[in-house]
Design a protein around this motif. Structure first.
Motif, short mmCIF file in Angstrom:
data_model
loop_
_atom_site.label_atom_id
_atom_site.label_comp_id
_atom_site.label_asym_id
_atom_site.label_seq_id
_atom_site.Cartn_x
_atom_site.Cartn_y
_atom_site.Cartn_z
N ASP A 172 8.60 58.48 -2.52
CA ASP A 172 9.51 59.72 -2.26
C ASP A 172 9.61 60.67 -3.52
OD1 ASP A 172 9.39 58.83 0.69
OD2 ASP A 172 11.44 58.13 0.52
N TYR A 174 7.61 60.98 -5.80
CA TYR A 174 6.81 62.14 -5.93
C TYR A 174 6.61 62.82 -5.12
CZ TYR A 174 4.88 58.27 -8.90
OH TYR A 174 4.48 57.32 -9.95
N SER A 175 7.11 62.98 -4.07
CA SER A 175 7.06 63.89 -2.88
C SER A 175 7.89 65.00 -3.16
CB SER A 175 7.40 63.38 -1.66
OG SER A 175 6.35 62.31 -1.33
N MET A 176 9.21 64.59 -3.34
CA MET A 176 10.13 65.62 -3.87
C MET A 176 9.78 66.49 -5.03
SD MET A 176 13.60 63.62 -2.98
CE MET A 176 13.51 62.43 -4.37
N LEU A 178 6.82 67.27 -6.29
CA LEU A 178 5.76 68.19 -5.87
C LEU A 178 6.15 69.25 -4.91
CD1 LEU A 178 2.77 65.76 -5.31
CD2 LEU A 178 2.86 67.38 -7.02
N ALA A 179 7.23 68.89 -4.28
CA ALA A 179 7.82 70.02 -2.99
C ALA A 179 8.80 70.92 -3.99
CB ALA A 179 8.56 69.32 -2.27
N GLY A 180 9.24 70.49 -4.99
CA GLY A 180 9.86 71.22 -5.82
C GLY A 180 9.17 72.27 -6.80
N GLY A 182 6.29 73.32 -5.82
CA GLY A 182 5.72 74.16 -5.02
C GLY A 182 6.78 75.23 -4.64
N LEU A 183 8.12 75.02 -4.49
CA LEU A 183 9.13 76.02 -4.44
C LEU A 183 9.34 76.92 -5.57
CD1 LEU A 183 11.19 76.83 -2.31
CD2 LEU A 183 12.81 75.03 -3.53
N THR A 186 6.58 79.36 -5.48
CA THR A 186 6.74 80.35 -4.45
C THR A 186 7.65 81.40 -5.04
OG1 THR A 186 6.25 78.76 -2.74
CG2 THR A 186 7.38 80.76 -2.02
#
Length: 193
Positions: A172, A174-176, A178-180, A182-183, A186
């Motif tokens: 989790d 790593y997922s957070m 990468l999501a951060g 990406g945000l 953007t």
């Protein structure tokens, strides 16, 4: 705006570098060996499991205390602590199979381990653990008890001292991350448009 773009690039580079470093830690669950060896700890001497040597004091982890002519106690020294593990072969105990994670899970105390005629736990093939003054963990195998007069009643040991484990991040994390990232990308794209 250029300052913002530059700091964004530095932030992404730092995040990718930290992700690579975390990835390296996650795949490396093996603990680093700090010291290892075979020695005899003579009566009333101090021993440092981090340096792997007899010690004059400051770095020492244990003291081989003489109580009587036939009784000794292995005492923790300074802030070090000890845990008795058991006898090799009893209840499936294997010295070689003990990992630093196993050692970290033990309950350590500042109480000594009897090595003499009363309640002797330090017989040949017994295992104890040391949480050293420097925060490392040592597993110690008694190779022979102190009753050997030709060894000056010293305690023969083989030890391996290891650095503590580094927490391995969960998936989790790593997922957070990468999501951060990406945000952030953007938001930067929208602001620069």
């Amino acid at each position: 705006m250029k300052l913002f773009k530059h700091s964004y690039k530095q932030g992404v580079a730092a995040a990718l570098l930290s992700l690579a470093m975390v990835g390296g830690v996650a795949t490396s669950a093996q603990a680093a060996t700090v010291s290892e060896g075979v020695t005899v700890i003579p009566g009333t001497y101090l021993f440092d499991f981090d340096a792997g040597s007899l010690s004059a004091g400051p770095g020492a982890d244990v003291w081989w205390e003489q109580i009587t002519a036939t009784s000794r106690v292995l005492m923790p020294y300074s802030t070090a602590q000890l845990a008795y593990v058991g006898q090799v072969g009893v209840a499936g105990l294997s010295f070689n199979a003990l990992t630093v994670s196993d050692l970290e899970a033990l309950t350590y105390t500042s109480t000594g381990i009897s090595g003499g005629d009363v309640g002797n736990l330090l017989t040949a093939n017994s295992v104890f653990a040391v949480k050293t003054n420097e925060g490392n963990y040592g597993k110690v195998l008694v190779t022979f008890p102190f009753f050997q007069a030709y060894q000056n009643n010293g305690l023969g040991v083989y030890w391996v001292t290891m650095a503590p484990t580094i927490p391995v991040p969960e998936a989790d994390t790593y997922s957070m991350l990468l999501a951060g990232l990406g945000l952030m990308a953007t938001v930067i794209r929208r602001r620069s448009a």
